[in-house]
Write an enzyme that holds these catalytic residues in place. Sequence first.
Site, mmCIF file in Angstrom:
data_model
loop_
_atom_site.group_PDB
_atom_site.id
_atom_site.type_symbol
_atom_site.label_atom_id
_atom_site.label_comp_id
_atom_site.label_asym_id
_atom_site.label_seq_id
_atom_site.Cartn_x
_atom_site.Cartn_y
_atom_site.Cartn_z
ATOM 1 C CG ASN A 21 -3.692 3.859 0.230
ATOM 2 O OD1 ASN A 21 -4.882 3.887 0.522
ATOM 3 N ND2 ASN A 21 -3.020 2.728 0.150
ATOM 4 C CB SER B 110 -0.890 0.031 1.257
ATOM 5 O OG SER B 110 -1.715 -1.089 1.341
ATOM 6 C CG HIS C 91 -2.467 -0.752 -3.927
ATOM 7 N ND1 HIS C 91 -3.026 0.491 -3.705
ATOM 8 C CD2 HIS C 91 -2.638 -1.449 -2.769
ATOM 9 C CE1 HIS C 91 -3.506 0.537 -2.492
ATOM 10 N NE2 HIS C 91 -3.292 -0.622 -1.906
ATOM 11 C CD GLU D 291 -3.366 3.120 -6.562
ATOM 12 O OE1 GLU D 291 -3.441 4.357 -6.650
ATOM 13 O OE2 GLU D 291 -2.972 2.532 -5.521
#
Length: 287
Positions: free
Chosen positions: A193, A121, A142, A154
């Site tokens: 994120n 992450s 991801h 991602e």
Amino acid sequence: MSVVSRLGVVGCGLMGSGIAEVAALRGLDVTVAESSPELAAAGRARVVASLDRGLRRGKLTEAEREQALARLSFTHDLGELADRQFVIEVVAENREVKTEVFRQLDKVLADPDAVLATNTSSIPVVDLAVATGRASHVVGLHFFNPVPVQQLVEVVPALTTDAGTVARARDFAVEGLGKEVIQAPDRSGFVVNALLVPYLLAAIRMVESGTARAEDVDRGMELGCAHPMGPLRLLDLIGLDTAQAVAESLYGEFKEPLYAAPPLLRRMVAAGHLGRKSGRGFYVYEG
């Protein structure tokens, strides 16, 4: 169509089990590796439970369930991944742990063109790539929780990742797993994120300061902004320990106050109040 037919998944927690399930349902031969026989058995049970829920809800047939299970194997020996064409690492969000997994996989994989992907992450992909002798074949993939439901992946190339590996990773995610992809820079937090974590931490600070109750923060964002889940319920789903690790990685790279883990988050993690997986976080969960 994706040319990947043999997938390896290292780690079978919530994310790893979801990736393995989706891949098996899409027709891939999947070998899942865990660090012990007990964890491998628990991982298999997690996949079976998810498939059973899908069956009860009419999202798949009994035949599809059985075929998916037949394509899955579980092991505690990384050596059994030797013939895999594509391996996704989904272990704890810890730089040292992930680096060691990549070193071992580099030695195990027989095919020099096999792709090694990380579901990190927040850890820079290049840090993991350079721990191997095949940095050009390492990429970030991801996923988002729960993997069978969330459509986004991602794709994160490192400075060392070659264009062919990026293309293979995108093709695998789209054609192999049926996901939508965006390409993200190899910087802590990537795209999603980097935007999401400050919002989640702001919600914690609001509760910590007594400005609003968790229930009111969540209801406000669900009804006022049409979010499907409020930030504190989302934190409980993600896991507060994971959220803290991501926040610390972001803060470590950028030193921006908005990425700093609030004291309440650190204390909840220290107390073992990790969210859904521990039965208690900002809310209490039964069963």
